[in-house]
Enzyme design. Sequence first.
Site, PDB file in Angstrom:
ATOM      1  N   TRP A 135       0.796  -1.228   0.000  1.00  0.00           N
ATOM      2  CA  TRP A 135       0.000   0.000   0.000  1.00  0.00           C
ATOM      3  C   TRP A 135       0.825   1.273   0.000  1.00  0.00           C
ATOM      4  O   TRP A 135       0.307   2.351  -0.296  1.00  0.00           O
ATOM      5  CB  TRP A 135      -0.900   0.025   1.247  1.00  0.00           C
ATOM      6  CG  TRP A 135      -0.158  -0.328   2.504  1.00  0.00           C
ATOM      7  CD1 TRP A 135      -0.100  -1.553   3.094  1.00  0.00           C
ATOM      8  CD2 TRP A 135       0.675   0.535   3.295  1.00  0.00           C
ATOM      9  NE1 TRP A 135       0.713  -1.506   4.215  1.00  0.00           N
ATOM     10  CE2 TRP A 135       1.201  -0.234   4.346  1.00  0.00           C
ATOM     11  CE3 TRP A 135       1.020   1.883   3.210  1.00  0.00           C
ATOM     12  CZ2 TRP A 135       2.057   0.301   5.315  1.00  0.00           C
ATOM     13  CZ3 TRP A 135       1.878   2.420   4.154  1.00  0.00           C
ATOM     14  CH2 TRP A 135       2.380   1.625   5.195  1.00  0.00           C
ATOM     15  N   ASN A 136       2.110   1.227   0.358  1.00  0.00           N
ATOM     16  CA  ASN A 136       2.832   2.478   0.615  1.00  0.00           C
ATOM     17  C   ASN A 136       3.133   3.292  -0.642  1.00  0.00           C
ATOM     18  O   ASN A 136       3.234   4.513  -0.592  1.00  0.00           O
ATOM     19  CB  ASN A 136       4.112   2.223   1.421  1.00  0.00           C
ATOM     20  CG  ASN A 136       5.042   1.238   0.754  1.00  0.00           C
ATOM     21  OD1 ASN A 136       4.648   0.451  -0.121  1.00  0.00           O
ATOM     22  ND2 ASN A 136       6.300   1.243   1.162  1.00  0.00           N
ATOM     23  N   LYS A 159      -2.671  -8.679  -7.311  1.00  0.00           N
ATOM     24  CA  LYS A 159      -3.324  -8.692  -6.006  1.00  0.00           C
ATOM     25  C   LYS A 159      -2.728  -7.510  -5.239  1.00  0.00           C
ATOM     26  O   LYS A 159      -1.603  -7.583  -4.751  1.00  0.00           O
ATOM     27  CB  LYS A 159      -3.051 -10.012  -5.275  1.00  0.00           C
ATOM     28  CG  LYS A 159      -3.885 -10.202  -3.996  1.00  0.00           C
ATOM     29  CD  LYS A 159      -3.293  -9.474  -2.825  1.00  0.00           C
ATOM     30  CE  LYS A 159      -4.112  -9.660  -1.552  1.00  0.00           C
ATOM     31  NZ  LYS A 159      -3.929  -8.546  -0.594  1.00  0.00           N
ATOM     32  N   SER A 212       6.070  -8.038   3.571  1.00  0.00           N
ATOM     33  CA  SER A 212       6.762  -8.417   4.799  1.00  0.00           C
ATOM     34  C   SER A 212       7.557  -9.707   4.609  1.00  0.00           C
ATOM     35  O   SER A 212       7.330 -10.464   3.647  1.00  0.00           O
ATOM     36  CB  SER A 212       5.741  -8.623   5.922  1.00  0.00           C
ATOM     37  OG  SER A 212       4.917  -9.748   5.635  1.00  0.00           O
ATOM     38  N   GLU A 233      10.842  -8.519  -2.455  1.00  0.00           N
ATOM     39  CA  GLU A 233      11.390  -7.333  -1.788  1.00  0.00           C
ATOM     40  C   GLU A 233      10.685  -7.242  -0.455  1.00  0.00           C
ATOM     41  O   GLU A 233       9.482  -6.990  -0.389  1.00  0.00           O
ATOM     42  CB  GLU A 233      11.150  -6.089  -2.655  1.00  0.00           C
ATOM     43  CG  GLU A 233      11.957  -4.881  -2.194  1.00  0.00           C
ATOM     44  CD  GLU A 233      11.259  -4.114  -1.090  1.00  0.00           C
ATOM     45  OE1 GLU A 233      11.603  -4.364   0.095  1.00  0.00           O
ATOM     46  OE2 GLU A 233      10.389  -3.307  -1.399  1.00  0.00           O
ATOM     47  N   LEU A 234      11.452  -7.466   0.633  1.00  0.00           N
ATOM     48  CA  LEU A 234      10.833  -7.746   1.931  1.00  0.00           C
ATOM     49  C   LEU A 234      11.217  -6.752   3.017  1.00  0.00           C
ATOM     50  O   LEU A 234      11.263  -7.095   4.185  1.00  0.00           O
ATOM     51  CB  LEU A 234      11.193  -9.174   2.355  1.00  0.00           C
ATOM     52  CG  LEU A 234      10.879 -10.257   1.337  1.00  0.00           C
ATOM     53  CD1 LEU A 234      11.329 -11.615   1.844  1.00  0.00           C
ATOM     54  CD2 LEU A 234       9.401 -10.270   0.999  1.00  0.00           C
ATOM     55  N   CYS A 267      10.357   1.036   2.648  1.00  0.00           N
ATOM     56  CA  CYS A 267      11.245  -0.078   2.981  1.00  0.00           C
ATOM     57  C   CYS A 267      12.706   0.320   2.891  1.00  0.00           C
ATOM     58  O   CYS A 267      13.547  -0.167   3.655  1.00  0.00           O
ATOM     59  CB  CYS A 267      10.959  -1.272   2.067  1.00  0.00           C
ATOM     60  SG  CYS A 267      10.974  -0.863   0.313  1.00  0.00           S
TER      61      CYS A 267
END
Length: 471
Positions: A135-136, A159, A212, A233-234, A267
């Site tokens: 969402w960011n 998604k 996440s 990408e976490l 992130c």
Amino acid sequence: MSKPAHYKSINPATGELFQSYKDTTDQEVSNALDRAQECFTDDWRRRTIAERSEVLHRVARLMSDRSEHMATLITKEMGKLYTQALAEVSLSVDILTYYATNAEEFLKGTTIHEHGASSEVICEPFGIILAIEPWNFPYYQLARVAGPQLMAGNVVLLKHAARVPQCALAFSQLFEDAGAPEGAWTNLFCTRSQIETIIDDFRVRGVTLTGSERAGSIVAECAGRNLKKVILELGGSDPFIVLEDADLDFAIAEACAGRIWCLGQVCSAPKRFIVVGKERTERFIEGMRHRFSSRVAGDPMDPHTAVSPLSSESAMKVLLDQIDKAKSHGATVLFGGNRIDRPGFYIESTMITDVTPENPIFYEELFGPVSMVFSVDTDDAAIELANATKFGLGSSVISENHEHARAVANKIEAGMVFINSFFVTVPELPFGGVKNSGFGRELSELGIGEFINKKLIRVAPESKKLVKYDD
């Protein structure tokens, strides 16, 4: 009794729900997979790169024309300052245009000459790619997928995060209005169980996820069982190292700007500030305190507002819990640390020190306007502390001596190091990390190469055709 809506538009500045959407049904998921496969097989992969480029250029122009509307949706759904939302829309347009313009060069085949044979490596698309996005950055994250994957000839099932359904729909509408074939880009309001069903489907050939660690491990496990490539990408806990030869005023300005962008919900934002020299650390803290204290919270649609809300009530609670946990394990909150007394999900800009390796937040990502500051005596200590994390996404080194900064940068375990700036993203620069920050790259020429088959075609020398073999 109907199930409660999962995909909701809640204004973070007020806490008010203003739109909700039903989950996609299992039959709708099945139909979407059928349409995507048909589009890939019978249409999109068969188009020339120039024909795909025409569609993507139209999408980019439409997005530019609708920039104010699309930016407003970002601000209303996840709380980003409107000025920053406009900048995100502009960057997304640049990414789409970049791939529409450069894909033909990126996807050129290569010729190999060996022993008289004629060989060529050509680039072919994988098929259906599933994108699971956060969402960011509601459009930037999508553009990073849409640009390279559609130009490569793949088709995409999206998604998006449940907090930004209107942004997801607005982005998808661009493709319909630009004349993209049905199935090239498909938005789905999926449940978690449906995501697993989609990954299990053989027609889906790759998955890209930004999210996440937990989400990444679940998706990677499911994709691994199905022998499918994944790009992950976490997140990160990026160090920001201020060397002894850095201009301290410049370092403070960059540190503050990097930490407050998108209210720190980035992130690759600087989160751990490591300053060489005790006295310089004290000056750094005071400079940050002064800059943060002058920023006023308000309506994120107001161009004069400097502090926006966090994206959700749950995000606010997680961050406040992390601050409390840090204090209970011996950390010192130098300033901030509280919820702001106003409607919406606002908290104070916060700086924490005395964080030891025994403190749980030493190893956690702080996703909001909360910073940890550390004082060290040497470059080696700064490097050791910078690398003392399971994450390895971005990092920054501030120094007036570029050679000195490069020497330090070479020792940092990260996918990206920025000298004399906080995180920078443009279409030409690859994005990605190492360690628990994930693997694979997006953006630049590298981003278009992740989900393509580099197929070898070799033609034997003419003389080989005359050779006869005994039974």
